[in-house]
Design a protein around this motif. Structure first.
Motif, PDB file in Angstrom:
ATOM      1  N   UNK A 162     -12.061 -16.554  -1.666  1.00  0.00           N
ATOM      2  CA  UNK A 162     -11.588 -15.962  -0.408  1.00  0.00           C
ATOM      3  C   UNK A 162     -11.362 -16.968   0.702  1.00  0.00           C
ATOM      4  N   UNK A 163     -11.861 -18.191   0.537  1.00  0.00           N
ATOM      5  CA  UNK A 163     -11.697 -19.198   1.593  1.00  0.00           C
ATOM      6  C   UNK A 163     -10.404 -20.002   1.450  1.00  0.00           C
ATOM      7  N   UNK A 164      -9.668 -19.752   0.383  1.00  0.00           N
ATOM      8  CA  UNK A 164      -8.484 -20.573   0.119  1.00  0.00           C
ATOM      9  C   UNK A 164      -7.222 -19.916   0.668  1.00  0.00           C
ATOM     10  N   UNK A 165      -6.236 -20.761   1.010  1.00  0.00           N
ATOM     11  CA  UNK A 165      -5.067 -20.250   1.735  1.00  0.00           C
ATOM     12  C   UNK A 165      -3.812 -20.135   0.879  1.00  0.00           C
ATOM     13  N   UNK A 166      -3.907 -20.446  -0.406  1.00  0.00           N
ATOM     14  CA  UNK A 166      -2.676 -20.478  -1.192  1.00  0.00           C
ATOM     15  C   UNK A 166      -2.439 -19.232  -2.049  1.00  0.00           C
ATOM     16  N   UNK A 167      -3.231 -18.206  -1.882  1.00  0.00           N
ATOM     17  CA  UNK A 167      -2.983 -16.973  -2.646  1.00  0.00           C
ATOM     18  C   UNK A 167      -1.707 -16.315  -2.140  1.00  0.00           C
ATOM     19  N   UNK A 168      -0.886 -15.834  -3.047  1.00  0.00           N
ATOM     20  CA  UNK A 168       0.313 -15.074  -2.651  1.00  0.00           C
ATOM     21  C   UNK A 168      -0.140 -13.723  -2.112  1.00  0.00           C
ATOM     22  N   UNK A 169      -1.037 -13.070  -2.853  1.00  0.00           N
ATOM     23  CA  UNK A 169      -1.746 -11.879  -2.361  1.00  0.00           C
ATOM     24  C   UNK A 169      -3.177 -11.965  -2.872  1.00  0.00           C
ATOM     25  N   UNK A 170      -4.098 -11.435  -2.099  1.00  0.00           N
ATOM     26  CA  UNK A 170      -5.488 -11.421  -2.556  1.00  0.00           C
ATOM     27  C   UNK A 170      -6.245 -10.351  -1.783  1.00  0.00           C
ATOM     28  N   UNK A 171      -7.347  -9.914  -2.380  1.00  0.00           N
ATOM     29  CA  UNK A 171      -8.195  -8.947  -1.677  1.00  0.00           C
ATOM     30  C   UNK A 171      -9.617  -9.007  -2.229  1.00  0.00           C
ATOM     31  N   UNK A 172     -10.550  -8.762  -1.337  1.00  0.00           N
ATOM     32  CA  UNK A 172     -11.960  -8.683  -1.723  1.00  0.00           C
ATOM     33  C   UNK A 172     -12.454  -7.287  -1.420  1.00  0.00           C
ATOM     34  N   UNK A 173     -13.371  -6.800  -2.223  1.00  0.00           N
ATOM     35  CA  UNK A 173     -13.930  -5.486  -1.926  1.00  0.00           C
ATOM     36  C   UNK A 173     -15.242  -5.279  -2.662  1.00  0.00           C
ATOM     37  N   UNK A 174     -16.079  -4.403  -2.140  1.00  0.00           N
ATOM     38  CA  UNK A 174     -17.355  -4.103  -2.799  1.00  0.00           C
ATOM     39  C   UNK A 174     -17.116  -3.084  -3.911  1.00  0.00           C
ATOM     40  N   UNK A 175     -17.400  -3.469  -5.131  1.00  0.00           N
ATOM     41  CA  UNK A 175     -17.276  -2.563  -6.269  1.00  0.00           C
ATOM     42  C   UNK A 175     -15.877  -2.461  -6.843  1.00  0.00           C
ATOM     43  N   UNK A 176     -14.879  -2.639  -6.011  1.00  0.00           N
ATOM     44  CA  UNK A 176     -13.487  -2.522  -6.492  1.00  0.00           C
ATOM     45  C   UNK A 176     -12.553  -3.282  -5.561  1.00  0.00           C
ATOM     46  N   UNK A 177     -11.414  -3.606  -6.078  1.00  0.00           N
ATOM     47  CA  UNK A 177     -10.410  -4.313  -5.274  1.00  0.00           C
ATOM     48  C   UNK A 177      -9.059  -4.176  -5.963  1.00  0.00           C
ATOM     49  N   UNK A 178      -7.991  -4.352  -5.207  1.00  0.00           N
ATOM     50  CA  UNK A 178      -6.661  -4.255  -5.826  1.00  0.00           C
ATOM     51  C   UNK A 178      -5.644  -5.047  -5.026  1.00  0.00           C
ATOM     52  N   UNK A 179      -4.597  -5.461  -5.702  1.00  0.00           N
ATOM     53  CA  UNK A 179      -3.467  -6.124  -5.029  1.00  0.00           C
ATOM     54  C   UNK A 179      -2.175  -5.480  -5.517  1.00  0.00           C
ATOM     55  N   UNK A 180      -1.190  -5.456  -4.646  1.00  0.00           N
ATOM     56  CA  UNK A 180       0.134  -4.938  -4.997  1.00  0.00           C
ATOM     57  C   UNK A 180       1.155  -6.000  -4.644  1.00  0.00           C
ATOM     58  N   UNK A 181       2.068  -6.265  -5.556  1.00  0.00           N
ATOM     59  CA  UNK A 181       3.106  -7.257  -5.258  1.00  0.00           C
ATOM     60  C   UNK A 181       4.305  -7.061  -6.178  1.00  0.00           C
TER      61      UNK A 181
END
Lengths: 318, 222
Positions: B121-140
């Motif tokens: 989560x500290x990096x800046x080169x993700x095209x999309x990213x997400x953090x979440x407790x128990x679950x997470x998702x990205x759409x692209x």
């Protein structure tokens, strides 16, 4: 009825065809080192941190945004400034918005790109190269040779919207590799009669360094200059098949006192900030220079330096 | 010849009807094709797809991950392979070499002595990213660039256990499928009529005009 059916079919196919997946080529894995927006953000951050570091003349702060020979040069500048002007400030103007973005497509880390910016203090341009050593490290300025205000970079080769980088250890159609270029250039600077000196007949930087040497080599002082290439180099392919090469070299000027009284550096001389002692027999001043070469294809002429920056990084005497 | 062409058109129309119906059933009224959840786990710090695993570009995709432990913070990100390869180099990860939908994957466990020290989560080169407790998702929208999907515990600790769902979003696919079916039906009917009309016309031409006798009603005649 028939016409209507055909029309409906075409419309439906076009509507769905917009989002139809297409097979992509994953044979070549590379990326643009940075987008324009990213590059601009990196420059803004650099300017902000460097302004703070300049004001405090603090190398530790500067280390967050600079590395390598450029950090050595600026650390030397801070040291000289603190010693020769203790109450002053090392403040420099921030570099302007880029006038040129040179972003190569790269296959692996380190990633790097070049911005041409204006240096308002000296009315020159700077070709600043930012480097990112790994995916978890930050962008740091690694080279910042200054160019005359009227100098334009040669047109660069383009590949899928990005500049084309060259492996510094491969000749890639050049007369010699970028690493070898630096070694040859150093031999030409050290010895005007060397075979390598013939490869750089009209180089303004070599002429300037020879003038510096002859100006100080007088009276009871004899000067010897030695040049050595420093590790690391970055190179880009130019549109004419040549290359643009960034490199750093170290220069050591050794002053031998011949049969005279001991001497001392003038107080305004940067070397005095490193070595305030009397020079009894010899003194050595170490400089670091960053150079930007244009290496045309052999048929179009000889390599030449089109930008440089340098400074004292150390001095000692005996 | 014209009859053959007519039947051919009708066949194309029929196939379009079937394709349109299949498209509508596949994506449904919410325009989403869902595969999952499928359990994947790694003894290392990350589950990483290889660039060859995502061979298509353009469609919108949502990738959902759910942790086996609902208290675990999860990270999911998509980035260029150049960045991911450098980030996970030398680390023990589970590499997904191929993905075939509805669901068939090929994984390999890579061993490594290096540890990923920087949480993703500290990096800046993700095209999309997400953090979440128990679950997470990205759409692209799947990009043309060679990209990798990375699933990690948000604190970069080892042992990643997740259930993954892949959702292909086909905006307008349901309506488009129906439209294709209708258009196909139209084409099929048109082709059929084209084929059968020819027979009638041929018959008419060979038999010539038919005279029809109008019966006279003489009852009113004085």
């Amino acid at each position: 009825m028939r016409r209507l059916g055909v029309l409906c079919g075409l419309i439906a196919l076009v509507c769905c065809g917009c989002s139809l997946p297409h097979h992509k080529d994953v044979g070549v894995i590379d990326k643009l080192a940075a987008t324009r927006a990213d590059a601009t953000t990196v420059l803004i951050h650099y300017n902000r941190v460097r302004t703070q570091a300049d004001t405090d003349r603090d190398v530790a702060t500067l280390r967050a945004v600079e590395t390598g020979a450029l950090l050595q040069i600026d650390a030397g500048l801070y040291h000289v400034s603190r010693v020769l002007d203790p109450g002053g400030s090392g403040a420099r103007s921030a570099w302007t918005q880029p006038t040129e973005y040179v972003v190569p497509r790269l296959r692996r880390y380190p990633l790097w790109f070049v911005l041409v910016v204006e240096n308002p203090d000296q009315k020159t341009q700077v070709a600043v190269l930012f480097n990112r050593a790994s995916s978890t490290s930050s962008w740091k300025a690694t080279y910042a040779p200054q160019l005359a205000a009227t100098t334009r970079l040669p047109a660069l080769a383009d590949q899928q919207g990005g500049a084309v980088s060259i492996d510094p250890e491969q000749a890639n159609g050049l007369p010699y590799t970028p690493v070898d270029l630096l070694a040859r250039y150093c031999r030409a600077l050290s010895d005007p009669n060397s075979n390598d000196a013939r490869d750089f007949p009209d180089d303004a930087f070599i002429a300037q360094m020879r003038q510096v040497r002859s100006r100080t080599d007088r009276g009871n002082v004899r000067v010897t200059q030695t040049w050595t290439p420093m590790r690391g180099s970055n190179a880009l392919r130019t549109a004419d098949g040549g290359a643009l090469v960034f490199g750093s070299v170290q220069r050591k000027d050794t002053f031998h006192i011949v049969g005279g009284k001991p001497i001392r550096w003038k107080k305004s001389n940067p070397a005095a900030a490193f070595d305030p002692n009397r020079i009894r027999s010899a003194a050595t001043v170490t400089y670091v220079h960053q150079l930007l070469f244009y290496v045309p294809p052999r048929s179009l002429g000889n390599p030449r330096v089109i930008g440089q920056v340098g400074g004292v990084v150390n001095a000692s005497s005996r | 010849m014209r009859r053959l062409l007519g039947y051919l058109i009708a066949l194309v129309g029929g196939l379009a009807v079937l394709a349109g119906i299949a498209l509508s059933i596949l994506f449904g009224p919410d325009n989403e094709f869902v595969s999952g959840p499928h359990e994947i786990q790694s003894r290392g710090q990350a589950i990483v797809t290889a660039p060859q695993a995502i061979r298509y570009a353009d469609p919108d995709v949502r990738i959902e991950v759910r942790a086996a432990d609902p208290r675990q913070r999860l990270f999911i990100g998509v980035a260029n392979d150049v960045d991911v390869e450098n980030y996970a180099r030398g680390d023990a990860v589970t590499r997904v070499g191929a993905v075939h939908l509805p669901w068939k994957i090929a994984t390999t466990e890579t061993t490594g002595s290096r540890k990923i020290a920087v949480p993703p989560g500290r990096l800046d080169w993700w095209i999309v990213s997400q953090e979440g407790r128990g679950a997470s998702s990205v759409t692209l929208p799947l990009p043309d660039a060679p990209v990798d999907v990375v699933v990690m515990n948000a604190d970069a600790t080892s042992r990643v256990r997740v259930a993954v769902s892949v959702v292909v979003i086909g905006s307008g696919a349901f309506i488009g499928g129906l439209a294709i079916s209708l258009a196909g039906l139209g084409i099929a009917i048109a082709g059929w009529v084209y084929a059968t009309n020819q027979i009638v016309e041929d018959t008419d031409l060979s038999s010539g005009p038919v005279a029809t006798a109008v019966p006279r009603d003489d009852r009113d005649t004085p």
